[in-house]
Design a protein around this motif. Structure first.
Motif, mmCIF file in Angstrom:
data_model
loop_
_atom_site.group_PDB
_atom_site.id
_atom_site.type_symbol
_atom_site.label_atom_id
_atom_site.label_comp_id
_atom_site.label_asym_id
_atom_site.label_seq_id
_atom_site.Cartn_x
_atom_site.Cartn_y
_atom_site.Cartn_z
ATOM 1 N N GLY A 75 8.256 46.164 7.744
ATOM 2 C CA GLY A 75 8.990 47.327 7.254
ATOM 3 C C GLY A 75 8.202 48.614 7.221
ATOM 4 O O GLY A 75 8.715 49.650 6.777
ATOM 5 N N GLU A 76 6.930 48.593 7.664
ATOM 6 C CA GLU A 76 6.127 49.807 7.693
ATOM 7 C C GLU A 76 6.318 50.476 9.047
ATOM 8 O O GLU A 76 6.065 49.873 10.085
ATOM 9 N N ARG B 229 -2.700 46.796 25.412
ATOM 10 C CA ARG B 229 -3.410 47.717 24.526
ATOM 11 C C ARG B 229 -2.828 47.677 23.114
ATOM 12 O O ARG B 229 -3.575 47.742 22.130
ATOM 13 N N LEU B 230 -1.527 47.592 23.003
ATOM 14 C CA LEU B 230 -0.900 47.486 21.682
ATOM 15 C C LEU B 230 -1.345 46.216 20.978
ATOM 16 O O LEU B 230 -1.704 46.237 19.791
ATOM 17 N N ALA B 231 -1.311 45.101 21.710
ATOM 18 C CA ALA B 231 -1.729 43.826 21.122
ATOM 19 C C ALA B 231 -3.194 43.862 20.722
ATOM 20 O O ALA B 231 -3.585 43.348 19.661
ATOM 21 N N ASP B 232 -4.024 44.492 21.550
ATOM 22 C CA ASP B 232 -5.451 44.598 21.224
ATOM 23 C C ASP B 232 -5.658 45.449 19.972
ATOM 24 O O ASP B 232 -6.520 45.147 19.136
ATOM 25 N N ALA B 233 -4.874 46.528 19.844
ATOM 26 C CA ALA B 233 -5.039 47.445 18.709
ATOM 27 C C ALA B 233 -4.764 46.745 17.386
ATOM 28 O O ALA B 233 -5.563 46.831 16.444
ATOM 29 N N VAL B 234 -3.640 46.055 17.294
ATOM 30 C CA VAL B 234 -3.328 45.365 16.034
ATOM 31 C C VAL B 234 -4.177 44.115 15.867
ATOM 32 O O VAL B 234 -4.475 43.694 14.737
ATOM 33 N N GLY B 235 -4.605 43.522 16.974
ATOM 34 C CA GLY B 235 -5.479 42.361 16.896
ATOM 35 C C GLY B 235 -6.827 42.713 16.277
ATOM 36 O O GLY B 235 -7.383 41.932 15.502
ATOM 37 N N THR C 129 1.700 39.731 14.956
ATOM 38 C CA THR C 129 0.466 40.188 14.337
ATOM 39 C C THR C 129 0.554 40.080 12.825
ATOM 40 O O THR C 129 1.626 40.208 12.244
ATOM 41 N N MET C 130 -0.548 39.817 12.157
ATOM 42 C CA MET C 130 -0.667 39.826 10.707
ATOM 43 C C MET C 130 0.425 39.013 10.016
ATOM 44 O O MET C 130 0.960 39.412 8.987
ATOM 45 N N GLY C 131 0.758 37.878 10.583
ATOM 46 C CA GLY C 131 1.799 37.041 10.010
ATOM 47 C C GLY C 131 3.185 37.616 10.138
ATOM 48 O O GLY C 131 4.130 37.144 9.489
ATOM 49 N N SER C 132 3.345 38.626 10.973
ATOM 50 C CA SER C 132 4.638 39.281 11.158
ATOM 51 C C SER C 132 4.778 39.656 12.628
ATOM 52 O O SER C 132 4.195 39.010 13.492
ATOM 53 N N ARG C 133 5.534 40.724 12.908
ATOM 54 C CA ARG C 133 5.700 41.196 14.267
ATOM 55 C C ARG C 133 5.540 42.703 14.298
ATOM 56 O O ARG C 133 5.917 43.398 13.358
#
Length: 334
Positions: A183-184, A37-43, A14-18
């Motif tokens: 790193g967040e 659901r996790l993938a959908d949330a960050v997507g 996600t967002m150019g990272s993981r």
């Protein structure tokens, strides 16, 4: 759902990272639904707030005409409102209206030709703060621009994405977890052995990834901003990607990195950027005034020095070591 059982680990791009999600739940849990659901949330966060996606809601706002109300998703409204608050509370050190600067310096989407003439013209351009030029109505989920703005949410969106990962797990009744994007990180509860989660603090060195120290985290989030991940060479000088909205150019101060611990990762992310922009004097001063938990890492010749603030209290200045003992902090509320 009991959270004292099996350890699970899920991740994705996600967002150019993981993103990563580690948690404890009942043995034999079907993780397929949780993974989706996790993938959908960050997507959703990426689709709404990315400057790299031409059809993102943020880019729709960037190209919208001035003085007209634009309806946007609730998540984007939340982030924009939080960005305005941090901007006001940091006297403009955190400002999301720097998209034109990010592009001019070659850190935005596409292939920009970075040259000193273009940069000089960009830095001299009159600028309005986001607080003066953007109106957000959280009740109606609408936004209005008073002037042309090119917004960039890279200093807050990733943290919000981490919070969305946390909300996703909590929706499944999972209360012991550590989630993160790069790193967040955000942690909830403790592990079954009653030990807090442990996260690494990266040494702010360009071109290498080494651990500088570790931090124990429970019911709190941590985010780091620094000058060591992305940079560009112009005219024989090296410039990091974080923009100073006052000078209209990348930061030039002694700070190598700032880590902030807060109740949410969105706030930790935004405040880490704000304190980095404020520098090694005003940054620690504001962190103390606001009762924050923050770690400032300064360039000191070939070494680094730290300024540690816990609960708004200044700790001793120390030189960094390869790996420091764990530092336990409680969530601040910037």
């Amino acid at each position: 759902m009991s959270t004292d059982g099996q350890r699970y680990s899920l991740n994705g791009e996600t967002m150019g990272s993981r993103y990563t999600a580690m948690f404890y739940a009942d043995p034999g849990l079907d993780t397929d639904v949780i993974s989706r659901r996790l993938a959908d949330a960050v997507g959703r966060v990426d689709q709404q707030m990315s400057t790299w996606k031409v059809d993102s809601d943020l880019n729709r706002l960037n190209t919208a005409p001035e003085q007209e109300w634009l309806s946007v998703p609730k998540e984007l409204t939340t982030v924009l409102a939080a960005a305005l608050r941090v901007s006001q509370q940091s006297s403009g050190a955190f400002d999301i209206a720097v998209g034109d600067l990010v592009d001019a310096w070659g850190f935005g989407p596409g292939e920009q030709s970075v040259n000193e003439q273009t940069l000089a013209a960009t830095s001299l351009r009159p600028r309005l703060s986001t607080s003066a030029a953007l109106v957000v109505d959280p009740q109606r989920n609408q936004v209005r621009k008073r002037a042309p703005l090119q917004l960039d949410l890279n200093g807050i969106a990733k943290g919000f994405g981490v919070d969305e990962l946390a909300r996703c797990l909590e929706g499944f009744g999972i209360t012991r977890y550590l989630v993160g994007i790069d790193g967040e990180m955000r942690a909830s509860g403790v592990k079954p052995d009653a030990q807090p989660w442990v996260v690494a603090i990266e040494k702010p060195c360009r071109g290498v990834r080494e651990v500088m120290g570790v931090m124990e985290l429970s019911d709190a989030a941590i985010a780091t901003s620094g000058d060591y991940r992305q940079w560009v060479e112009v005219g024989g000088q090296s410039y990091a990607h974080t923009m100073n909205p006052v000078t209209g150019a990348p930061l030039r101060n002694p700070l190598a990195a700032v880590s902030v611990v807060a109740a949410s990762c969105m706030l930790a992310d935004a405040w880490a950027t704000a304190l980095l922009v404020l520098g090694d004097v005003e940054g620690p001063r504001l962190a103390q005034e606001r009762g924050m938990d923050a770690l400032f890492v300064l360039h000191d010749g070939e070494q680094f020095k730290e300024i540690s603030i816990v609960g708004g209290q200044l700790q001793a200045h120390i030189e960094t070591r390869p790996i420091d003992p764990p530092l336990t902090v409680s969530p601040a509320k910037p």
